[in-house]
Design a protein around this motif. Structure first.
Motif, PDB file in Angstrom:
ATOM      1  N   ALA A 167       4.058  77.606  45.762  1.00 38.81           N
ATOM      2  CA  ALA A 167       3.009  76.778  46.389  1.00 38.81           C
ATOM      3  C   ALA A 167       3.312  75.290  46.201  1.00 38.81           C
ATOM      4  N   LEU A 168       3.892  74.942  45.045  1.00 36.41           N
ATOM      5  CA  LEU A 168       4.267  73.537  44.824  1.00 36.41           C
ATOM      6  C   LEU A 168       5.323  73.120  45.858  1.00 36.41           C
ATOM      7  N   ASN A 169       6.251  74.034  46.128  1.00 33.36           N
ATOM      8  CA  ASN A 169       7.272  73.726  47.141  1.00 33.36           C
ATOM      9  C   ASN A 169       6.639  73.564  48.527  1.00 33.36           C
ATOM     10  N   ALA A 170       5.643  74.391  48.820  1.00 40.19           N
ATOM     11  CA  ALA A 170       4.930  74.238  50.104  1.00 40.19           C
ATOM     12  C   ALA A 170       4.246  72.865  50.147  1.00 40.19           C
ATOM     13  N   LEU A 171       3.640  72.491  49.023  1.00 43.92           N
ATOM     14  CA  LEU A 171       2.987  71.184  48.935  1.00 43.92           C
ATOM     15  C   LEU A 171       3.997  70.067  49.222  1.00 43.92           C
ATOM     16  N   THR A 172       5.177  70.184  48.648  1.00 44.23           N
ATOM     17  CA  THR A 172       6.223  69.189  48.896  1.00 44.23           C
ATOM     18  C   THR A 172       6.473  69.050  50.400  1.00 44.23           C
ATOM     19  N   GLN A 173       6.597  70.200  51.066  1.00 47.17           N
ATOM     20  CA  GLN A 173       6.927  70.154  52.497  1.00 47.17           C
ATOM     21  C   GLN A 173       5.772  69.601  53.331  1.00 47.17           C
ATOM     22  N   ILE A 174       4.553  69.986  52.974  1.00 50.94           N
ATOM     23  CA  ILE A 174       3.384  69.515  53.740  1.00 50.94           C
ATOM     24  C   ILE A 174       3.248  67.999  53.614  1.00 50.94           C
ATOM     25  N   VAL A 175       3.313  67.505  52.357  1.00 47.23           N
ATOM     26  CA  VAL A 175       3.139  66.059  52.154  1.00 47.23           C
ATOM     27  C   VAL A 175       4.285  65.305  52.812  1.00 47.23           C
ATOM     28  N   SER A 176       5.495  65.827  52.656  1.00 47.89           N
ATOM     29  CA  SER A 176       6.645  65.159  53.248  1.00 47.89           C
ATOM     30  C   SER A 176       6.476  65.047  54.768  1.00 47.89           C
ATOM     31  N   ALA A 177       5.981  66.123  55.388  1.00 53.33           N
ATOM     32  CA  ALA A 177       5.785  66.090  56.843  1.00 53.33           C
ATOM     33  C   ALA A 177       4.714  65.062  57.224  1.00 53.33           C
ATOM     34  N   GLU A 178       3.670  64.959  56.388  1.00 55.48           N
ATOM     35  CA  GLU A 178       2.587  64.022  56.732  1.00 55.48           C
ATOM     36  C   GLU A 178       2.995  62.559  56.570  1.00 55.48           C
ATOM     37  N   VAL A 179       4.012  62.302  55.737  1.00 54.08           N
ATOM     38  CA  VAL A 179       4.425  60.899  55.539  1.00 54.08           C
ATOM     39  C   VAL A 179       5.797  60.644  56.168  1.00 54.08           C
ATOM     40  N   GLU A 180       6.141  61.491  57.121  1.00 49.73           N
ATOM     41  CA  GLU A 180       7.530  61.446  57.613  1.00 49.73           C
ATOM     42  C   GLU A 180       7.915  60.091  58.230  1.00 49.73           C
ATOM     43  N   ASN A 181       6.939  59.379  58.792  1.00 46.03           N
ATOM     44  CA  ASN A 181       7.267  58.090  59.414  1.00 46.03           C
ATOM     45  C   ASN A 181       7.134  56.901  58.460  1.00 46.03           C
ATOM     46  N   THR A 182       7.133  57.179  57.181  1.00 47.17           N
ATOM     47  CA  THR A 182       7.018  56.104  56.179  1.00 47.17           C
ATOM     48  C   THR A 182       8.285  56.084  55.317  1.00 47.17           C
ATOM     49  N   ASN A 183       8.314  55.108  54.402  1.00 48.91           N
ATOM     50  CA  ASN A 183       9.432  55.050  53.445  1.00 48.91           C
ATOM     51  C   ASN A 183       9.088  55.778  52.157  1.00 48.91           C
ATOM     52  N   ILE A 184       8.346  56.861  52.299  1.00 44.29           N
ATOM     53  CA  ILE A 184       7.981  57.643  51.113  1.00 44.29           C
ATOM     54  C   ILE A 184       8.763  58.949  51.144  1.00 44.29           C
ATOM     55  N   SER A 185       9.453  59.225  50.037  1.00 44.93           N
ATOM     56  CA  SER A 185      10.192  60.494  49.950  1.00 44.93           C
ATOM     57  C   SER A 185       9.433  61.440  49.032  1.00 44.93           C
ATOM     58  N   VAL A 186       9.407  62.697  49.440  1.00 43.50           N
ATOM     59  CA  VAL A 186       8.726  63.729  48.648  1.00 43.50           C
ATOM     60  C   VAL A 186       9.688  64.910  48.527  1.00 43.50           C
ATOM     61  N   ASN A 187      10.056  65.238  47.316  1.00 42.29           N
ATOM     62  CA  ASN A 187      11.022  66.319  47.103  1.00 42.29           C
ATOM     63  C   ASN A 187      10.605  67.205  45.942  1.00 42.29           C
ATOM     64  N   SER A 188      11.113  68.453  45.967  1.00 43.00           N
ATOM     65  CA  SER A 188      10.989  69.367  44.823  1.00 43.00           C
ATOM     66  C   SER A 188      12.344  69.434  44.138  1.00 43.00           C
ATOM     67  N   ILE A 189      12.309  69.630  42.821  1.00 40.98           N
ATOM     68  CA  ILE A 189      13.585  69.856  42.132  1.00 40.98           C
ATOM     69  C   ILE A 189      13.461  71.070  41.212  1.00 40.98           C
ATOM     70  N   CYS A 190      14.614  71.684  40.948  1.00 39.83           N
ATOM     71  CA  CYS A 190      14.698  72.714  39.907  1.00 39.83           C
ATOM     72  C   CYS A 190      15.606  72.162  38.814  1.00 39.83           C
ATOM     73  N   PRO A 191      15.114  72.063  37.582  1.00 41.09           N
ATOM     74  CA  PRO A 191      15.971  71.503  36.519  1.00 41.09           C
ATOM     75  C   PRO A 191      17.015  72.473  35.997  1.00 41.09           C
ATOM     76  N   GLY A 192      16.964  73.736  36.432  1.00 44.80           N
ATOM     77  CA  GLY A 192      17.802  74.769  35.807  1.00 44.80           C
ATOM     78  C   GLY A 192      17.082  75.311  34.583  1.00 44.80           C
ATOM     79  N   TRP A 193      17.742  76.174  33.844  1.00 45.86           N
ATOM     80  CA  TRP A 193      17.115  76.773  32.656  1.00 45.86           C
ATOM     81  C   TRP A 193      17.451  75.878  31.458  1.00 45.86           C
ATOM     82  N   VAL A 194      16.429  75.239  30.914  1.00 49.73           N
ATOM     83  CA  VAL A 194      16.639  74.131  29.970  1.00 49.73           C
ATOM     84  C   VAL A 194      16.033  74.445  28.595  1.00 49.73           C
ATOM     85  N   ARG A 195      16.736  74.000  27.545  1.00 54.61           N
ATOM     86  CA  ARG A 195      16.262  74.214  26.169  1.00 54.61           C
ATOM     87  C   ARG A 195      15.099  73.261  25.837  1.00 54.61           C
ATOM     88  N   THR A 196      13.893  73.735  26.170  1.00 48.42           N
ATOM     89  CA  THR A 196      12.657  73.031  25.799  1.00 48.42           C
ATOM     90  C   THR A 196      11.752  74.090  25.186  1.00 48.42           C
TER      91      THR A 196
END
Ligand SMILES: NC(=O)c1ccc[n+]([C@@H]2O[C@H](COP(=O)([O-])OP(=O)(O)OC[C@H]3O[C@@H](n4cnc5c(N)ncnc54)[C@H](OP(=O)(O)O)[C@@H]3O)[C@@H](O)[C@H]2O)c1
Length: 237
Positions: A167-196
């Motif tokens: 759902a977070l990834n869907a949110l990324t795509q929805i917001v990105s589409a809504e601001v597509e004509n601006t200088n705002i970038s919206v992305n999702s990332i995966c950090p990999g499996w991390v020792r935390t």
């Protein structure tokens, strides 16, 4: 000087992201839900000479998000980069423990609590901060997601965590589409499996490796828009 707000930044990937961006000269708003832990984390970075300010921010608390918004408006402060990093993994003790993680066992209340923190938190922060970015026609949003939420590789167990990140990834795509004509970038990332605390000690990556894509998206000249990335490369949703 660019400003960055990082949620859940008192430990783990959030703290390392704050440390690296602080070292690069960014003004860091270090968000944490626990005041004591947040202040201790901010103090460590202040002692290194970085420009860091603690912000009390439980991403599930609308009042905390409203307070932040009011404060930004009142002081004419702005957030150039929003990193939605805070997250929970509530269905088992970690990503190798499947004992209670089956979809046939997980309490739906736990699933809702996971979605409240991992999806609704970022949604509320985006609703609060992206309109301010739109006034300046500039900004970056980095949603810390997980490959466990990728529909292209969906697997068993941890339904709440997986669905919260899908759902977070869907949110990324929805917001990105809504601001597509601006200088705002919206992305999702995966950090990999991390020792935390969340990833556990057997994870493959260090926190330094885990934050590399977020730090790159925050600092690079021309960030991609509306993508899902790991190791600074686009991956499948
Ligand atoms: N580690 C991995 O292998 C891995 C893999 C893929 C994705 N991720 C994602 O990376 C992000 C960071 O994870 P991590 O590994 O650094 O986990 P972590 O060490 O468990 O840290 C999680 C952070 O989120 C905070 N947090 C949790 N709920 C919050 C809330 N309601 N409001 C504000 N802060 C909250 C925690 O605060 P407290 O200290 O108060 O609990 C903590 O600072 C998460 O979104 C996670 O899903 C991690």
């Amino acid at each position: 000087m660019k400003t960055v707000l990082i949620t859940g930044a008192n430990r783990g990937l959030g703290f390392e992201t704050a440390r690296q961006l602080g070292a690069k000269g960014y003004k860091v708003y270090l968000g944490a839900r626990n005041e004591e832990k947040g202040k201790i984390a901010a103090e460590i970075l202040l002692k290194l000479g970085y420009n860091v300010e603690f912000i009390k921010l439980d991403v599930t608390k609308t009042s905390d998000i409203r307070n932040l918004h009011d404060r930004l408006k009142k002081n004419s402060e702005s957030i150039d980069i929003l990193i939605n990093n805070a997250g929970v993994f509530l269905e088992s003790s970690g990503p190798t423990d499947i004992s209670e993680a089956s979809i046939f066992k997980v309490d739906p209340v736990i699933i809702l609590k996971t979605i409240e923190a991992n999806t609704m938190g970022p949604l509320k922060l985006i609703q609060s901060i992206v309109p301010l970015m739109m006034e300046k026609n500039e900004g970056r949003v980095i949603n810390v997601s997980s490959q466990m939420g990728a529909l292209s590789e969906m697997g068993p167990f941890w339904p709440g965590y997986r669905m919260s990140k899908t759902a977070l990834n869907a949110l990324t795509q929805i917001v990105s589409a809504e601001v597509e004509n601006t200088n705002i970038s919206v992305n999702s990332i995966c950090p990999g499996w991390v020792r935390t605390d969340m990833g556990g000690e057997n994870a493959h990556r260090s926190v330094e490796e885990g934050v590399a894509t977020a730090v790159w998206l925050a600092t690079c000249e021309e960030p991609p828009k509306g993508k899902f990335l790991r190791d600074c490369k686009v991956i499948d949703w």
